[in-house]
Design a protein around this motif. Structure first.
Motif, PDB file in Angstrom:
ATOM      1  N   VAL A  62       0.851  -1.188   0.000  1.00 47.23           N
ATOM      2  CA  VAL A  62       0.000   0.000   0.000  1.00 47.23           C
ATOM      3  C   VAL A  62       0.885   1.236   0.000  1.00 47.23           C
ATOM      4  CG1 VAL A  62      -1.863  -1.182   1.230  1.00 47.23           C
ATOM      5  CG2 VAL A  62      -0.170   0.138   2.536  1.00 47.23           C
ATOM      6  N   VAL A  63       0.318   2.340  -0.477  1.00 49.63           N
ATOM      7  CA  VAL A  63       1.020   3.628  -0.495  1.00 49.63           C
ATOM      8  C   VAL A  63       0.386   4.530   0.549  1.00 49.63           C
ATOM      9  CG1 VAL A  63       1.746   5.594  -1.894  1.00 49.63           C
ATOM     10  CG2 VAL A  63       1.471   3.347  -2.958  1.00 49.63           C
ATOM     11  N   LEU A  64       1.205   5.053   1.427  1.00 46.73           N
ATOM     12  CA  LEU A  64       0.748   5.953   2.477  1.00 46.73           C
ATOM     13  C   LEU A  64       1.077   7.390   2.078  1.00 46.73           C
ATOM     14  CD1 LEU A  64      -0.238   6.368   5.501  1.00 46.73           C
ATOM     15  CD2 LEU A  64       2.187   6.313   6.098  1.00 46.73           C
ATOM     16  N   ILE A  65       0.072   8.257   2.073  1.00 46.44           N
ATOM     17  CA  ILE A  65       0.263   9.682   1.785  1.00 46.44           C
ATOM     18  C   ILE A  65      -0.158  10.457   3.031  1.00 46.44           C
ATOM     19  CG2 ILE A  65      -0.266  11.600   0.233  1.00 46.44           C
ATOM     20  CD1 ILE A  65       0.770   9.344  -1.380  1.00 46.44           C
ATOM     21  N   ALA A  66       0.785  11.151   3.624  1.00 51.73           N
ATOM     22  CA  ALA A  66       0.482  11.965   4.803  1.00 51.73           C
ATOM     23  C   ALA A  66       0.807  13.420   4.492  1.00 51.73           C
ATOM     24  CB  ALA A  66       1.285  11.486   6.011  1.00 51.73           C
ATOM     25  N   GLU A  67      -0.153  14.300   4.708  1.00 50.47           N
ATOM     26  CA  GLU A  67       0.034  15.735   4.423  1.00 50.47           C
ATOM     27  C   GLU A  67      -0.133  16.532   5.700  1.00 50.47           C
ATOM     28  OE1 GLU A  67      -1.040  19.775   3.887  1.00 50.47           O
ATOM     29  OE2 GLU A  67      -2.625  18.308   4.223  1.00 50.47           O
ATOM     30  N   ASP A  68       0.826  17.419   5.943  1.00 56.70           N
ATOM     31  CA  ASP A  68       0.789  18.252   7.135  1.00 56.70           C
ATOM     32  C   ASP A  68       1.462  19.583   6.800  1.00 56.70           C
ATOM     33  OD1 ASP A  68       0.508  19.152   9.736  1.00 56.70           O
ATOM     34  OD2 ASP A  68       2.243  18.063  10.497  1.00 56.70           O
ATOM     35  N   SER A  75       5.102   6.967   1.568  1.00 59.09           N
ATOM     36  CA  SER A  75       5.819   5.765   1.966  1.00 59.09           C
ATOM     37  C   SER A  75       5.045   4.544   1.475  1.00 59.09           C
ATOM     38  CB  SER A  75       6.008   5.714   3.483  1.00 59.09           C
ATOM     39  OG  SER A  75       6.842   4.628   3.851  1.00 59.09           O
ATOM     40  N   VAL A  76       5.692   3.402   1.554  1.00 63.41           N
ATOM     41  CA  VAL A  76       5.110   2.151   1.058  1.00 63.41           C
ATOM     42  C   VAL A  76       5.366   1.049   2.075  1.00 63.41           C
ATOM     43  CG1 VAL A  76       5.192   0.418  -0.798  1.00 63.41           C
ATOM     44  CG2 VAL A  76       5.484   2.840  -1.348  1.00 63.41           C
ATOM     45  N   GLY A  77       4.405   0.147   2.218  1.00 69.90           N
ATOM     46  CA  GLY A  77       4.591  -0.991   3.118  1.00 69.90           C
ATOM     47  C   GLY A  77       3.490  -2.003   2.931  1.00 69.90           C
ATOM     48  N   ARG A  78       3.566  -3.096   3.669  1.00 72.50           N
ATOM     49  CA  ARG A  78       2.539  -4.129   3.603  1.00 72.50           C
ATOM     50  C   ARG A  78       1.216  -3.651   4.190  1.00 72.50           C
ATOM     51  NH1 ARG A  78       3.368  -7.497  -0.361  1.00 72.50           N
ATOM     52  NH2 ARG A  78       5.597  -7.946  -0.495  1.00 72.50           N
ATOM     53  N   ASN A  79       1.304  -2.684   5.102  1.00 72.38           N
ATOM     54  CA  ASN A  79       0.102  -2.072   5.670  1.00 72.38           C
ATOM     55  C   ASN A  79       0.451  -0.666   6.119  1.00 72.38           C
ATOM     56  OD1 ASN A  79       1.195  -2.272   8.434  1.00 72.38           O
ATOM     57  ND2 ASN A  79       0.797  -4.466   8.222  1.00 72.38           N
ATOM     58  N   ARG A  80      -0.545   0.069   6.605  1.00 73.61           N
ATOM     59  CA  ARG A  80      -0.329   1.471   6.976  1.00 73.61           C
ATOM     60  C   ARG A  80       0.710   1.615   8.087  1.00 73.61           C
ATOM     61  NH1 ARG A  80      -3.023   5.032  10.860  1.00 73.61           N
ATOM     62  NH2 ARG A  80      -4.443   3.348  11.389  1.00 73.61           N
TER      63      ARG A  80
END
Length: 201
Positions: A62-68, A75-80
């Motif tokens: 999965v691709v994690l997109i965090a905006e602040d 980031s990327v990983g098997r889960n959040r």
């Protein structure tokens, strides 16, 4: 073993080698990180509007997109949870920035080993007519598991007409052997304003 048997074995091994090389041929597939294609985690922060979303990737990743504060991390990983703990989730560019919603996955055979994404970095010294900073485009190459997820290379998309090809070549040549936290992120091609902005400290 006679000479003909030796030749036969050599030919067989060569064919196996060619088949292996073909199976490991480089290619690209694509996924989306557009909000409509992702799952938003919680509600936007009432304090600063920060958001986090998780988007389906390739090969179970999965691709994690965090905006602040008008800055993103990807980031990327098997889960959040795993993605949030990777080095890539802790790299912030100093200027305001955002990533485009198309992710290019570089693959060997069917196995992804890197992603390439276009980013826009705000240039405070180049305001538009409304006084807002114009942005400069840059491609970011990020390595994938096995091993940590981190930035490998930056390619200035304005200074390099063949930026996409340079980014793919960088992914293919450097991503799998890159050691996060030890190796320095590579600037590929001509160093332009976007890279200058992204690497300022």
């Amino acid at each position: 073993m006679n000479r003909m048997t030796s030749i036969g074995l050599a030919v067989l091994m060569a064919c196996i080698g060619l088949n292996s090389a073909a199976a490991q041929s480089m290619g690209s597939t694509y996924s989306s990180t557009a909000p409509r294609d992702c799952r938003q985690i919680g509600k936007p922060s009432e304090l600063d509007g920060s958001t986090t979303r998780v988007c389906p990737g390739k090969d179970g990743l999965v691709v994690l997109i965090a905006e602040d504060d008008l800055r993103e991390v990807v980031s990327v990983g098997r889960n959040r949870k795993v993605a949030a703990e990777e080095p890539a989730a802790k790299v912030w560019f100093a200027p305001f920035n955002s990533s485009e919603t198309t992710v290019e996955w570089r693959t060997a055979g069917t196995k992804p080993f890197a992603i390439i994404q276009r980013w826009h970095i705000a240039d405070g010294s180049d305001p538009d007519k409304q006084g807002r900073p114009n942005t400069k485009a840059m491609l970011v190459v990020t390595r994938l598991p096995p091993g940590p997820v981190c930035h490998v290379a930056y390619v200035d998309a304005i200074a390099n007409p063949a930026a996409n090809e340079l980014a793919r070549k960088a992914a293919d040549e450097f991503a799998r052997g890159f050691t996060c936290g030890k190796d320095e992120v590579k600037v590929i091609g001509t160093r332009g304003r976007a890279v200058e902005l992204a690497t300022m400290r």
